[in-house]
Write a protein that holds these residues in place. Structure first.
Motif, mmCIF file in Angstrom:
data_model
loop_
_atom_site.group_PDB
_atom_site.id
_atom_site.type_symbol
_atom_site.label_atom_id
_atom_site.label_comp_id
_atom_site.label_asym_id
_atom_site.label_seq_id
_atom_site.Cartn_x
_atom_site.Cartn_y
_atom_site.Cartn_z
ATOM 1 N N THR A 1 85.872 32.782 89.905
ATOM 2 C CA THR A 1 86.582 32.794 91.185
ATOM 3 C C THR A 1 86.227 31.594 92.060
ATOM 4 N N LEU A 2 85.466 30.622 91.542
ATOM 5 C CA LEU A 2 85.099 29.445 92.324
ATOM 6 C C LEU A 2 86.311 28.513 92.417
ATOM 7 N N PRO A 3 86.810 28.215 93.608
ATOM 8 C CA PRO A 3 87.959 27.302 93.729
ATOM 9 C C PRO A 3 87.648 25.944 93.100
ATOM 10 N N TYR A 4 88.630 25.347 92.449
ATOM 11 C CA TYR A 4 88.384 24.063 91.791
ATOM 12 C C TYR A 4 89.579 23.144 91.925
ATOM 13 N N ARG A 5 89.270 21.843 91.819
ATOM 14 C CA ARG A 5 90.273 20.793 91.746
ATOM 15 C C ARG A 5 89.813 19.773 90.721
ATOM 16 N N SER A 6 90.658 18.814 90.412
ATOM 17 C CA SER A 6 90.292 17.729 89.507
ATOM 18 C C SER A 6 90.500 16.397 90.204
ATOM 19 N N PHE A 7 89.707 15.391 89.786
ATOM 20 C CA PHE A 7 89.952 14.040 90.269
ATOM 21 C C PHE A 7 90.016 13.099 89.075
ATOM 22 N N GLU B 1 94.410 28.938 88.384
ATOM 23 C CA GLU B 1 95.068 27.690 88.742
ATOM 24 C C GLU B 1 94.214 26.892 89.722
ATOM 25 N N ALA B 2 94.296 25.578 89.619
ATOM 26 C CA ALA B 2 93.581 24.709 90.561
ATOM 27 C C ALA B 2 94.132 24.917 91.966
ATOM 28 N N THR B 3 93.255 24.797 92.952
ATOM 29 C CA THR B 3 93.675 24.927 94.333
ATOM 30 C C THR B 3 94.285 23.622 94.830
ATOM 31 N N GLU B 4 95.271 23.732 95.687
ATOM 32 C CA GLU B 4 95.866 22.541 96.299
ATOM 33 C C GLU B 4 94.924 21.938 97.332
ATOM 34 N N GLU B 5 94.186 22.819 98.010
ATOM 35 C CA GLU B 5 93.258 22.370 99.039
ATOM 36 C C GLU B 5 92.179 23.430 99.210
ATOM 37 N N PHE B 6 90.956 23.004 99.478
ATOM 38 C CA PHE B 6 89.881 23.952 99.730
ATOM 39 C C PHE B 6 90.049 24.512 101.145
ATOM 40 N N GLU B 7 90.187 25.832 101.225
ATOM 41 C CA GLU B 7 90.369 26.479 102.519
ATOM 42 C C GLU B 7 89.405 27.654 102.653
ATOM 43 N N PRO B 8 88.787 27.846 103.825
ATOM 44 C CA PRO B 8 88.802 26.910 104.961
ATOM 45 C C PRO B 8 88.076 25.628 104.593
ATOM 46 N N SER B 9 88.033 24.683 105.512
ATOM 47 C CA SER B 9 87.444 23.384 105.202
ATOM 48 C C SER B 9 86.037 23.556 104.646
ATOM 49 N N THR C 1 74.870 27.892 89.204
ATOM 50 C CA THR C 1 74.062 27.578 90.377
ATOM 51 C C THR C 1 74.932 27.450 91.614
ATOM 52 N N ALA C 2 76.083 26.785 91.484
ATOM 53 C CA ALA C 2 76.983 26.622 92.626
ATOM 54 C C ALA C 2 77.469 27.979 93.147
ATOM 55 N N VAL C 3 77.760 28.902 92.255
ATOM 56 C CA VAL C 3 78.186 30.232 92.674
ATOM 57 C C VAL C 3 77.035 30.971 93.353
ATOM 58 N N ALA C 4 75.835 30.887 92.757
ATOM 59 C CA ALA C 4 74.678 31.583 93.316
ATOM 60 C C ALA C 4 74.353 31.095 94.724
ATOM 61 N N LEU C 5 74.565 29.808 94.968
ATOM 62 C CA LEU C 5 74.261 29.227 96.275
ATOM 63 C C LEU C 5 75.448 29.277 97.235
ATOM 64 N N LYS C 6 76.517 29.948 96.827
ATOM 65 C CA LYS C 6 77.705 30.164 97.664
ATOM 66 C C LYS C 6 78.385 28.860 98.059
ATOM 67 N N PHE C 7 78.514 27.962 97.096
ATOM 68 C CA PHE C 7 79.269 26.728 97.333
ATOM 69 C C PHE C 7 80.749 27.062 97.518
ATOM 70 N N ASP C 8 81.439 26.168 98.204
ATOM 71 C CA ASP C 8 82.836 26.422 98.536
ATOM 72 C C ASP C 8 83.804 26.023 97.431
ATOM 73 N N GLY C 9 83.339 25.251 96.441
ATOM 74 C CA GLY C 9 84.230 24.851 95.367
ATOM 75 C C GLY C 9 83.610 23.790 94.492
#
Length: 272
Positions: free
Chosen positions: A171-177, A108-116, A138-146
């Motif tokens: 397991t990478l947190p995600y949202r949509s815009f 499920e999409a996250t409501e908010e990226f936590e921690p900031s 690449t985002a996972v390998a570089l330890k991006f937050d989402g």
């Protein structure tokens, strides 16, 4: 231990549902909230942390008992090939591991990226599964937050993207815009510098001078043919890669991956 059952017919309701999930677009899958994952390696990697609803395999009962699933359904190879390719036989020889299919609830999409968050990837209308998979890996390998997806992207949880990324982004947190303004507001709320990959952008050395008042950054990578939508591009700090005149451009997955790494390094150096 998982329940192990045998399915022999292509007309079985479970097989029909699996086929619909595999060929269906996002609208067909979203009401059920289900994903289809192909390949023993990917299924096993995801099942280390998440339990599958069903795993379909042609393997023996002893091998099937090791899958982390509510049900393991032993199915003939011909039926599994039909699910994956329809009446069209694959041109290449398939490894036995390719004919393992997992059915699992979509994250499920996250409501908010936590921690900031400090580092986010935003994907704007990317259409090719290979590019999406490369960016997510690449985002996972570089330890991006989402990651933040525009609503017009290729479905990040379709089986082609999951294969291209080897499902490492599960397991990478995600949202949509849905609108550029929503992404801008998200970045302002977390004090992130909104950057865009663009051939006419600033050199990376100049970006650090603009980011002193920001806690982190969000890199937007745009559509393979049209780039980033104009309304969003105008709100971004545009960043370019120095390239030889012999190369006109790199594809979105490659260019985005390089910039994700370069911006991460620039940010780390600045914070020292």
């Amino acid at each position: 231990m998982s329940g192990i059952y045998d399915i022999l017919s292509i007309r079985n309701p479970g097989i029909k549902e699996l086929f619909r999930l595999r060929v269906g677009r996002r609208r067909a899958r979203m009401p059920k909230g289900q994903c289809v994952v192909r390949g023993r390696q990917i299924v096993q990697a995801i099942s280390e942390h998440f339990k599958f609803d069903k795993v379909f395999t042609h393997e023996s009962r002893d091998a099937a008992s090791f899958y982390n699933a509510d049900k393991v359904l032993r199915t003939p190879k011909a039926v599994l090939q039909h699910v994956l390719f329809g009446p069209k036989a694959p041109s290449q020889t398939l490894d036995d591991g390719d004919l393992v299919i997992g059915q699992i609830k979509q994250p499920e999409a996250t409501e908010e990226f936590e921690p900031s968050p400090r580092c986010l990837l935003a994907v704007d209308k990317i259409k090719h599964p290979e590019n999406m998979g490369l960016l997510l890996s690449t985002a996972v390998a570089l330890k991006f937050d989402g990651v933040v997806f525009s609503t017009e992207c290729v479905d990040p949880f379709c089986y082609k993207v999951l294969e291209a990324s080897q499902a490492v982004a599960w397991t990478l947190p995600y949202r949509s815009f849905a609108t550029p303004q929503q992404l801008v507001e998200l970045c302002d709320r977390h004090q992130l510098l909104l950057c865009a990959a663009h051939k006419d952008g600033k050199a990376l050395s100049e970006v650090s001078q603009l980011s002193s008042s920001r806690r982190g950054f969000c890199l937007v990578v745009g559509n393979e043919a049209d780039g980033i939508q104009k309304e969003l591009l105008s709100r971004c700090t545009q960043v370019a890669l120095p390239m030889s005149e012999l190369v006109e451009s790199l594809n979105a997955g490659v260019a985005g991956g390089i910039l994700l790494h370069a911006l991460s390094c620039t940010w780390v150096q600045q914070r020292k």
